[in-house]
Design a protein around this motif. Structure first.
Motif, PDB file in Angstrom:
ATOM      1  N   ILE A 117     -24.771 -53.787 -72.152  1.00 24.36           N
ATOM      2  CA  ILE A 117     -23.378 -54.215 -71.940  1.00 24.36           C
ATOM      3  C   ILE A 117     -22.448 -53.011 -72.051  1.00 24.36           C
ATOM      4  CG2 ILE A 117     -21.510 -55.625 -72.900  1.00 24.36           C
ATOM      5  CD1 ILE A 117     -23.637 -57.685 -73.687  1.00 24.36           C
ATOM      6  N   LEU A 118     -22.761 -52.080 -72.957  1.00 22.06           N
ATOM      7  CA  LEU A 118     -21.975 -50.852 -73.073  1.00 22.06           C
ATOM      8  C   LEU A 118     -22.082 -50.008 -71.804  1.00 22.06           C
ATOM      9  CD1 LEU A 118     -20.312 -48.736 -74.609  1.00 22.06           C
ATOM     10  CD2 LEU A 118     -22.458 -47.927 -75.641  1.00 22.06           C
ATOM     11  N   THR A 119     -23.279 -49.877 -71.237  1.00 23.46           N
ATOM     12  CA  THR A 119     -23.429 -49.090 -70.008  1.00 23.46           C
ATOM     13  C   THR A 119     -22.650 -49.726 -68.859  1.00 23.46           C
ATOM     14  OG1 THR A 119     -25.488 -50.249 -69.395  1.00 23.46           O
ATOM     15  CG2 THR A 119     -25.704 -48.210 -70.669  1.00 23.46           C
ATOM     16  N   MET A 120     -22.576 -51.059 -68.843  1.00 30.16           N
ATOM     17  CA  MET A 120     -21.791 -51.734 -67.815  1.00 30.16           C
ATOM     18  C   MET A 120     -20.301 -51.432 -67.994  1.00 30.16           C
ATOM     19  SD  MET A 120     -23.968 -55.285 -67.964  1.00 30.16           S
ATOM     20  CE  MET A 120     -23.130 -56.241 -66.707  1.00 30.16           C
ATOM     21  N   PHE A 206     -24.375 -51.486 -87.592  1.00 30.42           N
ATOM     22  CA  PHE A 206     -23.116 -50.812 -87.253  1.00 30.42           C
ATOM     23  C   PHE A 206     -23.331 -49.739 -86.185  1.00 30.42           C
ATOM     24  CE2 PHE A 206     -20.238 -47.190 -87.836  1.00 30.42           C
ATOM     25  CZ  PHE A 206     -19.031 -47.807 -87.558  1.00 30.42           C
ATOM     26  N   LEU A 207     -24.428 -48.967 -86.311  1.00 31.39           N
ATOM     27  CA  LEU A 207     -24.683 -47.878 -85.374  1.00 31.39           C
ATOM     28  C   LEU A 207     -25.070 -48.367 -83.985  1.00 31.39           C
ATOM     29  CD1 LEU A 207     -26.616 -45.340 -87.631  1.00 31.39           C
ATOM     30  CD2 LEU A 207     -24.246 -45.185 -86.840  1.00 31.39           C
ATOM     31  N   ASP A 212     -21.295 -49.948 -80.376  1.00 28.44           N
ATOM     32  CA  ASP A 212     -21.200 -50.336 -78.963  1.00 28.44           C
ATOM     33  C   ASP A 212     -19.898 -51.086 -78.699  1.00 28.44           C
ATOM     34  OD1 ASP A 212     -23.664 -49.222 -78.537  1.00 28.44           O
ATOM     35  OD2 ASP A 212     -24.750 -51.117 -78.465  1.00 28.44           O
ATOM     36  N   PHE A 213     -19.585 -52.024 -79.583  1.00 24.06           N
ATOM     37  CA  PHE A 213     -18.376 -52.835 -79.392  1.00 24.06           C
ATOM     38  C   PHE A 213     -17.125 -51.970 -79.460  1.00 24.06           C
ATOM     39  CE2 PHE A 213     -15.064 -55.809 -80.909  1.00 24.06           C
ATOM     40  CZ  PHE A 213     -15.112 -56.717 -79.859  1.00 24.06           C
ATOM     41  N   LEU A 251     -17.645 -61.393 -74.200  1.00 22.18           N
ATOM     42  CA  LEU A 251     -17.229 -62.480 -75.084  1.00 22.18           C
ATOM     43  C   LEU A 251     -18.397 -63.399 -75.418  1.00 22.18           C
ATOM     44  CD1 LEU A 251     -13.783 -63.399 -73.478  1.00 22.18           C
ATOM     45  CD2 LEU A 251     -14.180 -62.175 -75.628  1.00 22.18           C
ATOM     46  N   VAL A 252     -19.201 -63.738 -74.413  1.00 22.66           N
ATOM     47  CA  VAL A 252     -20.324 -64.653 -74.622  1.00 22.66           C
ATOM     48  C   VAL A 252     -21.366 -64.028 -75.542  1.00 22.66           C
ATOM     49  CG1 VAL A 252     -22.299 -65.704 -73.451  1.00 22.66           C
ATOM     50  CG2 VAL A 252     -20.026 -65.951 -72.488  1.00 22.66           C
ATOM     51  N   PHE A 253     -21.555 -62.712 -75.453  1.00 23.19           N
ATOM     52  CA  PHE A 253     -22.569 -62.052 -76.284  1.00 23.19           C
ATOM     53  C   PHE A 253     -22.069 -61.773 -77.698  1.00 23.19           C
ATOM     54  CE2 PHE A 253     -24.537 -58.207 -78.021  1.00 23.19           C
ATOM     55  CZ  PHE A 253     -25.877 -58.559 -77.974  1.00 23.19           C
ATOM     56  N   TYR A 254     -20.896 -61.163 -77.822  1.00 20.67           N
ATOM     57  CA  TYR A 254     -20.469 -60.667 -79.131  1.00 20.67           C
ATOM     58  C   TYR A 254     -19.874 -61.743 -80.034  1.00 20.67           C
ATOM     59  CZ  TYR A 254     -21.344 -55.782 -77.998  1.00 20.67           C
ATOM     60  OH  TYR A 254     -21.960 -54.598 -77.705  1.00 20.67           O
TER      61      TYR A 254
END
Length: 314
Positions: A117-120, A206-207, A212-213, A251-254
């Protein structure tokens, strides 16, 4: 297999309770669980086939989406068959090694999902903030290397987790009040000191997911800064529309991930069945929703889904 609180022992199996207080309703609960699992399987497999077969979708965003779908398939398949077996056949027993293996896959694959999700988000940042460099920054080699880095990060950082629990003594019970094996659920059964192990788990969380968030939020701050400097409202809306699907995936993931994480560590007054429902939603809903979100918002993927359904219905 139960042991007293004062007896230290090494269990050969654990007993999964399922959803405490709702065991009588397991059969009914299994119906939506099974339907969601089937939709997740069919949706993600179809998404992979659509992206593979359509050259127009051979773009960084959709390659990262395929990586996310692959992780989703592996995550649901490592948990849902055992959960459904528990609900349908009261198959509550799970071998100690199998429990540790399931725990490793759950946490490592969830970490990989967060990374994808971060790469996206990085793709959206480059596409909007540096559009002329998009094709030169996100080359096929870079995409593959980013994917491998995310996989290795999840695999390596989470690899100590099974060993942190493997050689400990368990003194309370071998009964896990959950539908699957999870690090915090297992460590609560341990007799030995667990502060260092809990600290390591918290640091890894956290790492990976936490960092990522934060990076995702930073990327969207830069995206919004760029968008609001565009000359026209139409251009701003068109640019923001390319991010809508990804924002929904975030939103759905986190949302359930953070809720599950926080309630495990700080939500001591939350009813167990509520926490376990949220923990299962965290495993079930994102893998089901990701293909649906992109199917609704991306015409080429939507057309691919309709084509598959038409072929099956013919």
């Amino acid at each position: 297999m139960l042991a007293s609180n004062r007896t230290s022992y090494q269990p050969t199996t654990f007993i999964l309770l399922g959803i405490p207080g709702l065991q009588a309703a397991h059969m009914w609960i299994s119906i939506p669980f099974c339907l969601v699992y089937l939709v997740a399987l069919m949706g993600n497999v179809a998404l992979l086939l659509i992206v593979k077969s359509d050259p127009k979708l051979h773009e960084p965003m959709y390659f990262f989406l395929c990586m996310l779908s692959t992780a989703d398939l592996m995550l649901t398949s490592s948990t849902l068959p055992k959960i459904l077996s528990l609900f349908w056949f009261n198959d509550r027993e799970i071998y100690f090694e199998a429990c540790l293996t399931q725990m490793y896959f759950i946490h490592s694959l969830s970490t990989m999902e967060s990374g994808f999700i971060l790469t996206m988000a990085f793709d959206r940042y480059v596409a909007i903030c540096q559009p002329l460099r998009h094709s030169t920054v996100l080359t096929p080699t870079v995409i593959v290397n980013l994917g491998l880095a995310i996989v290795f990060r999840g695999a390596i950082l989470l690899s100590p987790h099974p060993f942190l629990l493997r050689w400990l003594s368990y003194c309370k019970t071998n009964t896990i009040a959950h539908t699957y094996c999870e690090f915090m659920a297992l460590i609560k059964l341990v007799c030995d000191q667990t502060k260092i192990r809990r600290a390591y788990s918290l640091m890894v969380a956290f790492l990976t997911g936490g960092l990522d968030f934060i990076l995702i939020i930073c990327s969207y701050v830069l995206i919004l800064f760029t968008v609001f400097h565009l000359p026209s409202k139409a251009a701003r809306l068109k640019t923001l529309s390319t991010c809508v699907s990804h924002v929904w995936v975030i939103l759905v993931f986190y949302t359930p991930a953070f809720f599950s994480f926080l309630t495990h560590r700080f939500g001591h007054h939350i009813a167990p069945h509520i926490h376990i429902f949220i923990a299962n939603i965290y495993l079930l809903i994102p893998p089901m929703m990701n293909p649906i979100i992109y199917g609704i918002k991306t015409k080429r993927i939507r057309d691919g889904f309709l084509k598959i359904l038409t072929i099956r219905g013919a």
